[in-house]
Design a protein around this motif. Structure first.
Motif, PDB file in Angstrom:
ATOM      1  N   GLU A  56       6.520   9.095  -6.145  1.00 49.63           N
ATOM      2  CA  GLU A  56       7.841   8.510  -6.349  1.00 49.63           C
ATOM      3  C   GLU A  56       8.863   9.124  -5.403  1.00 49.63           C
ATOM      4  O   GLU A  56       9.755   8.442  -4.895  1.00 49.63           O
ATOM      5  N   GLU A  57       8.753  10.441  -5.168  1.00 47.81           N
ATOM      6  CA  GLU A  57       9.728  11.120  -4.318  1.00 47.81           C
ATOM      7  C   GLU A  57       9.510  10.813  -2.840  1.00 47.81           C
ATOM      8  O   GLU A  57      10.449  10.855  -2.049  1.00 47.81           O
ATOM      9  N   ASN A  58       8.285  10.520  -2.448  1.00 46.45           N
ATOM     10  CA  ASN A  58       7.979  10.294  -1.027  1.00 46.45           C
ATOM     11  C   ASN A  58       8.017   8.820  -0.636  1.00 46.45           C
ATOM     12  O   ASN A  58       7.657   8.488   0.483  1.00 46.45           O
ATOM     13  N   ASP A  94       1.075   4.771   2.864  1.00 46.16           N
ATOM     14  CA  ASP A  94       1.761   5.795   3.644  1.00 46.16           C
ATOM     15  C   ASP A  94       3.099   6.096   2.987  1.00 46.16           C
ATOM     16  O   ASP A  94       3.603   5.309   2.191  1.00 46.16           O
ATOM     17  N   SER A  95       3.679   7.241   3.335  1.00 49.42           N
ATOM     18  CA  SER A  95       4.983   7.600   2.785  1.00 49.42           C
ATOM     19  C   SER A  95       6.052   7.407   3.847  1.00 49.42           C
ATOM     20  O   SER A  95       5.813   7.627   5.031  1.00 49.42           O
ATOM     21  N   LYS A  96       7.240   6.998   3.413  1.00 52.15           N
ATOM     22  CA  LYS A  96       8.341   6.795   4.366  1.00 52.15           C
ATOM     23  C   LYS A  96       8.972   8.108   4.761  1.00 52.15           C
ATOM     24  O   LYS A  96       9.534   8.227   5.826  1.00 52.15           O
ATOM     25  N   ASN A  97       8.880   9.126   3.887  1.00 52.64           N
ATOM     26  CA  ASN A  97       9.431  10.448   4.202  1.00 52.64           C
ATOM     27  C   ASN A  97       8.371  11.248   4.949  1.00 52.64           C
ATOM     28  O   ASN A  97       7.696  12.095   4.372  1.00 52.64           O
ATOM     29  N   THR A  98       8.223  11.029   6.228  1.00 51.72           N
ATOM     30  CA  THR A  98       7.199  11.743   6.989  1.00 51.72           C
ATOM     31  C   THR A  98       7.585  13.182   7.274  1.00 51.72           C
ATOM     32  O   THR A  98       6.740  14.031   7.460  1.00 51.72           O
ATOM     33  N   GLU A  99       8.888  13.507   7.263  1.00 54.06           N
ATOM     34  CA  GLU A  99       9.306  14.881   7.533  1.00 54.06           C
ATOM     35  C   GLU A  99       8.896  15.812   6.379  1.00 54.06           C
ATOM     36  O   GLU A  99       8.500  16.943   6.603  1.00 54.06           O
ATOM     37  N   THR A 100       9.002  15.327   5.136  1.00 54.23           N
ATOM     38  CA  THR A 100       8.689  16.183   4.003  1.00 54.23           C
ATOM     39  C   THR A 100       7.193  16.424   3.863  1.00 54.23           C
ATOM     40  O   THR A 100       6.783  17.459   3.377  1.00 54.23           O
ATOM     41  N   THR A 101       6.370  15.483   4.299  1.00 57.16           N
ATOM     42  CA  THR A 101       4.928  15.674   4.163  1.00 57.16           C
ATOM     43  C   THR A 101       4.389  16.608   5.227  1.00 57.16           C
ATOM     44  O   THR A 101       3.354  17.224   5.037  1.00 57.16           O
ATOM     45  N   GLN A 102       5.079  16.741   6.381  1.00 51.92           N
ATOM     46  CA  GLN A 102       4.596  17.627   7.433  1.00 51.92           C
ATOM     47  C   GLN A 102       4.947  19.075   7.161  1.00 51.92           C
ATOM     48  O   GLN A 102       4.324  19.978   7.693  1.00 51.92           O
ATOM     49  N   ASN A 103       5.962  19.340   6.362  1.00 51.99           N
ATOM     50  CA  ASN A 103       6.363  20.733   6.092  1.00 51.99           C
ATOM     51  C   ASN A 103       5.415  21.420   5.165  1.00 51.99           C
ATOM     52  O   ASN A 103       4.844  20.967   4.307  1.00 51.99           O
ATOM     53  N   ALA A 157      -5.962   4.321  -4.007  1.00 51.55           N
ATOM     54  CA  ALA A 157      -5.306   4.789  -2.784  1.00 51.55           C
ATOM     55  C   ALA A 157      -4.203   5.796  -3.108  1.00 51.55           C
ATOM     56  O   ALA A 157      -4.006   6.776  -2.377  1.00 51.55           O
ATOM     57  N   ILE A 158      -3.480   5.567  -4.209  1.00 50.14           N
ATOM     58  CA  ILE A 158      -2.427   6.505  -4.615  1.00 50.14           C
ATOM     59  C   ILE A 158      -3.047   7.848  -4.981  1.00 50.14           C
ATOM     60  O   ILE A 158      -2.546   8.913  -4.589  1.00 50.14           O
ATOM     61  N   LYS A 159      -4.144   7.831  -5.711  1.00 52.71           N
ATOM     62  CA  LYS A 159      -4.833   9.075  -6.078  1.00 52.71           C
ATOM     63  C   LYS A 159      -5.362   9.792  -4.841  1.00 52.71           C
ATOM     64  O   LYS A 159      -5.318  11.019  -4.757  1.00 52.71           O
ATOM     65  N   ASN A 160      -5.870   9.034  -3.872  1.00 53.97           N
ATOM     66  CA  ASN A 160      -6.329   9.650  -2.625  1.00 53.97           C
ATOM     67  C   ASN A 160      -5.168  10.316  -1.892  1.00 53.97           C
ATOM     68  O   ASN A 160      -5.324  11.403  -1.331  1.00 53.97           O
ATOM     69  N   TRP A 161      -4.004   9.684  -1.896  1.00 53.18           N
ATOM     70  CA  TRP A 161      -2.831  10.262  -1.260  1.00 53.18           C
ATOM     71  C   TRP A 161      -2.409  11.541  -1.969  1.00 53.18           C
ATOM     72  O   TRP A 161      -2.044  12.518  -1.328  1.00 53.18           O
ATOM     73  N   GLU A 211       5.117  -3.723   0.646  1.00 49.17           N
ATOM     74  CA  GLU A 211       5.965  -3.407  -0.514  1.00 49.17           C
ATOM     75  C   GLU A 211       5.830  -1.935  -0.902  1.00 49.17           C
ATOM     76  O   GLU A 211       4.848  -1.277  -0.580  1.00 49.17           O
ATOM     77  N   ARG A 212       6.833  -1.429  -1.629  1.00 53.70           N
ATOM     78  CA  ARG A 212       6.717  -0.088  -2.205  1.00 53.70           C
ATOM     79  C   ARG A 212       5.655  -0.114  -3.295  1.00 53.70           C
ATOM     80  O   ARG A 212       5.404  -1.147  -3.903  1.00 53.70           O
ATOM     81  N   VAL A 213       5.040   1.037  -3.530  1.00 52.86           N
ATOM     82  CA  VAL A 213       3.888   1.114  -4.423  1.00 52.86           C
ATOM     83  C   VAL A 213       4.252   0.703  -5.848  1.00 52.86           C
ATOM     84  O   VAL A 213       3.506  -0.037  -6.496  1.00 52.86           O
ATOM     85  N   GLU A 214       5.403   1.148  -6.343  1.00 51.81           N
ATOM     86  CA  GLU A 214       5.795   0.818  -7.716  1.00 51.81           C
ATOM     87  C   GLU A 214       5.996  -0.688  -7.874  1.00 51.81           C
ATOM     88  O   GLU A 214       5.573  -1.288  -8.860  1.00 51.81           O
ATOM     89  N   LYS A 215       6.648  -1.286  -6.883  1.00 52.61           N
ATOM     90  CA  LYS A 215       6.885  -2.733  -6.945  1.00 52.61           C
ATOM     91  C   LYS A 215       5.572  -3.497  -6.811  1.00 52.61           C
ATOM     92  O   LYS A 215       5.355  -4.506  -7.489  1.00 52.61           O
TER      93      LYS A 215
END
Length: 120
Positions: free
Chosen positions: A68-70, A111-120, A54-58, A27-31
């Motif tokens: 929320e954005e990732n 993990d985040s679904k937007n992997t492109e934004t985290t690598q930049n 885990a969210i704080k570690n991320w 599930e998504r973290v918020e849900k």
């Protein structure tokens, strides 16, 4: 980028913990947080704290990024059996029944679904 949080030697039986963990797997973290908040089990409180950790570690791994954005989601969550405390309960005719007080270890990977934004 993924983040890991672990909960070791939690004094709840693994079977009871798995009932709660199965609700939020994938599930998504918020849900997942809202599901845990309204789940009427003691294990849900412990898993909610673990998810927040885990969210704080991320967030500490990805400075400046917001969860929320990732689109953070629960990638993996596992419950393994921990140590057992063995106790004896008196039984009729001088016998003793063994009581196994179980504990567990929970591993949570976010993990985040937007992997492109985290690598930049």
């Amino acid at each position: 980028m993924e983040a890991i949080a672990k909960l070791n030697n939690c004094p709840t039986s693994p079977r009871k913990m798995r009932l709660v963990v199965d609700l939020i797997r994938g599930e998504r973290v918020e849900k997942a947080l809202s599901i845990l908040k309204f789940t009427n089990k003691e294990a849900a409180i412990r898993v909610e704290k673990l998810l927040l950790s885990a969210i704080k570690n991320w967030e500490s791994k990805n400075e400046g990024a917001r969860p929320e954005e990732n689109q953070l989601f629960v990638k993996t969550i596992m419950v393994d059996g921990g140590r057992q405390l063995k106790r004896l309960r008196p039984a009729p005719q001088g016998r003793g029944y063994r009581i196994r007080k179980r504990s567990n270890h929970v591993t949570l990977i976010v993990d985040s679904k937007n992997t492109e934004t985290t690598q930049n």
